[in-house]
Design a protein around this motif. Structure first.
Motif, PDB file in Angstrom:
ATOM      1  N   ARG A  11       0.827  -1.208   0.000  1.00 43.97           N
ATOM      2  CA  ARG A  11       0.000   0.000   0.000  1.00 43.97           C
ATOM      3  C   ARG A  11       0.865   1.263   0.000  1.00 43.97           C
ATOM      4  O   ARG A  11       0.527   2.253  -0.638  1.00 43.97           O
ATOM      5  CB  ARG A  11      -0.961  -0.009   1.199  1.00 43.97           C
ATOM      6  CG  ARG A  11      -2.177  -0.912   1.002  1.00 43.97           C
ATOM      7  CD  ARG A  11      -3.196  -0.724   2.107  1.00 43.97           C
ATOM      8  NE  ARG A  11      -2.728  -1.230   3.382  1.00 43.97           N
ATOM      9  CZ  ARG A  11      -2.850  -2.505   3.773  1.00 43.97           C
ATOM     10  NH1 ARG A  11      -3.407  -3.390   2.972  1.00 43.97           N
ATOM     11  NH2 ARG A  11      -2.420  -2.884   4.947  1.00 43.97           N
ATOM     12  N   ARG A  14       2.333   1.442  -3.658  1.00 44.17           N
ATOM     13  CA  ARG A  14       1.313   1.772  -4.655  1.00 44.17           C
ATOM     14  C   ARG A  14       0.776   3.184  -4.464  1.00 44.17           C
ATOM     15  O   ARG A  14       0.477   3.874  -5.451  1.00 44.17           O
ATOM     16  CB  ARG A  14       0.179   0.753  -4.597  1.00 44.17           C
ATOM     17  CG  ARG A  14       0.571  -0.593  -5.191  1.00 44.17           C
ATOM     18  CD  ARG A  14      -0.580  -1.563  -5.174  1.00 44.17           C
ATOM     19  NE  ARG A  14      -0.281  -2.743  -5.964  1.00 44.17           N
ATOM     20  CZ  ARG A  14      -1.111  -3.773  -6.099  1.00 44.17           C
ATOM     21  NH1 ARG A  14      -2.285  -3.765  -5.488  1.00 44.17           N
ATOM     22  NH2 ARG A  14      -0.781  -4.811  -6.850  1.00 44.17           N
ATOM     23  N   SER A  15       0.649   3.625  -3.227  1.00 49.74           N
ATOM     24  CA  SER A  15       0.194   4.992  -2.993  1.00 49.74           C
ATOM     25  C   SER A  15       1.184   5.990  -3.551  1.00 49.74           C
ATOM     26  O   SER A  15       0.809   7.004  -4.131  1.00 49.74           O
ATOM     27  CB  SER A  15      -0.008   5.228  -1.491  1.00 49.74           C
ATOM     28  OG  SER A  15      -1.090   4.478  -0.998  1.00 49.74           O
ATOM     29  N   ALA A  60       0.014   8.919   1.547  1.00 44.78           N
ATOM     30  CA  ALA A  60      -1.189   8.215   1.918  1.00 44.78           C
ATOM     31  C   ALA A  60      -2.382   9.088   2.219  1.00 44.78           C
ATOM     32  O   ALA A  60      -3.507   8.681   2.012  1.00 44.78           O
ATOM     33  CB  ALA A  60      -0.913   7.343   3.143  1.00 44.78           C
ATOM     34  N   PRO A 105      -4.897   2.300  -3.574  1.00 51.33           N
ATOM     35  CA  PRO A 105      -5.248   1.550  -2.395  1.00 51.33           C
ATOM     36  C   PRO A 105      -5.249   2.424  -1.156  1.00 51.33           C
ATOM     37  O   PRO A 105      -4.414   3.291  -1.003  1.00 51.33           O
ATOM     38  CB  PRO A 105      -4.125   0.513  -2.293  1.00 51.33           C
ATOM     39  CG  PRO A 105      -2.968   1.212  -2.906  1.00 51.33           C
ATOM     40  CD  PRO A 105      -3.510   2.107  -3.981  1.00 51.33           C
ATOM     41  N   GLU A 106      -6.172   2.188  -0.219  1.00 54.85           N
ATOM     42  CA  GLU A 106      -6.280   2.995   0.982  1.00 54.85           C
ATOM     43  C   GLU A 106      -5.271   2.534   2.020  1.00 54.85           C
ATOM     44  O   GLU A 106      -5.128   1.352   2.294  1.00 54.85           O
ATOM     45  CB  GLU A 106      -7.695   2.876   1.544  1.00 54.85           C
ATOM     46  CG  GLU A 106      -7.935   3.729   2.773  1.00 54.85           C
ATOM     47  CD  GLU A 106      -9.361   3.613   3.235  1.00 54.85           C
ATOM     48  OE1 GLU A 106      -9.622   3.929   4.405  1.00 54.85           O
ATOM     49  OE2 GLU A 106     -10.197   3.180   2.430  1.00 54.85           O
ATOM     50  N   MET A 107      -4.576   3.501   2.624  1.00 53.12           N
ATOM     51  CA  MET A 107      -3.635   3.176   3.676  1.00 53.12           C
ATOM     52  C   MET A 107      -4.402   2.861   4.943  1.00 53.12           C
ATOM     53  O   MET A 107      -5.356   3.531   5.294  1.00 53.12           O
ATOM     54  CB  MET A 107      -2.693   4.362   3.916  1.00 53.12           C
ATOM     55  CG  MET A 107      -1.773   4.642   2.767  1.00 53.12           C
ATOM     56  SD  MET A 107      -0.433   3.475   2.683  1.00 53.12           S
ATOM     57  CE  MET A 107       0.506   3.996   4.106  1.00 53.12           C
ATOM     58  N   ASP A 111       0.019   1.133   9.245  1.00 51.39           N
ATOM     59  CA  ASP A 111       0.842   0.538   8.187  1.00 51.39           C
ATOM     60  C   ASP A 111       2.308   0.872   8.381  1.00 51.39           C
ATOM     61  O   ASP A 111       3.164  -0.003   8.428  1.00 51.39           O
ATOM     62  CB  ASP A 111       0.386   1.041   6.810  1.00 51.39           C
ATOM     63  CG  ASP A 111      -0.744   0.183   6.237  1.00 51.39           C
ATOM     64  OD1 ASP A 111      -1.073  -0.847   6.855  1.00 51.39           O
ATOM     65  OD2 ASP A 111      -1.257   0.533   5.177  1.00 51.39           O
TER      66      ASP A 111
END
Length: 222
Positions: A11, A14-15, A60, A105-107, A111
């Motif tokens: 994540r 990808r963020s 994020a 994608p949501e963090m 994380d």
């Protein structure tokens, strides 16, 4: 547990890609391959997250500011930030992250905190398990970190990001799969979320709408 940790790491990566910080394949791999040997070892993998944190990368938060400099200023060949001579004296520039751009994608909360050096080492060993090698190749790393969308409502693939100055390349059919190449980002005139993508059916590239200004979803990640 290792799958959860890899999901958290993914994540973060990808963020960064979707908000434009490490948009290109080459920029992403170069950031991982700090020693420039063409492969990503365990130390490279762990150092990537440390370097991104040290550079002040904020990927994020929805509606936050992404603080960046030129790619080669952010991450030098030795994996340290701000070491390239042609970058000395440059200040980071701020680019607003469009609303909703980082929600896919949501963090998840925690994380970053969960990605300790020990956890990242364990994730790296998990990724190479059974491969017969102790490194990640460029091809493998990029395959693991690419972002794909599925067309859930028919829409157009167009030549430009702007909906005012563009031409339709073709229609995107329900169920088609797209690879994200840039964005998503807010198109200012129509107030829609747009992404530059490649259609897997015919490799056609162009811009398309992820979400309309009334909340209609055209693409879903996955």
């Amino acid at each position: 547990e290792l799958e959860r940790l890899w999901g958290a790491a993914l994540r973060v990566i990808r963020s960064c890609r979707l908000t434009g910080l490490l948009m290109s394949d080459e920029a992403l791999f170069r950031s991982f391959d700090a020693d420039g040997d063409g492969m990503v070892g365990e130390e490279d993998f762990v150092a990537f997250f440390k370097t991104a944190s040290a550079a002040g990368t904020k990927c994020a938060a929805n509606g936050a500011l992404a603080v960046t400099t030129e790619e080669h200023c952010r991450v030098g060949r030795n994996g340290e930030t701000g070491k390239n001579q042609d970058c000395l004296g440059q200040k980071p520039t701020e680019h607003p992250v469009s609303e909703g751009a980082a929600t896919k994608p949501e963090m998840e909360t925690g994380d970053a905190a969960s990605l300790t050096p020990q956890a990242l080492s364990a994730v790296f060993r998990y990724l190479i398990e059974g491969s017969g090698t102790d490194v990640l190749s460029r091809e493998t790393l990029l395959q693991l970190t690419r972002v794909y969308y599925k067309v859930v409502q028919e829409t157009a693939l167009t030549s430009e990001m702007s909906v005012k100055e563009t031409k339709t390349l073709r229609r995107l059919e329900l169920g088609e799969v797209l690879e994200a190449l840039e964005g998503p980002e807010k198109e200012p005139f129509a107030d829609v979320l747009r992404v530059r993508a490649r259609a897997m059916t015919d490799m056609a590239e162009g811009w398309t709408t992820v979400m309309g200004n009334q909340g209609t979803v055209f693409l879903e990640e996955g």
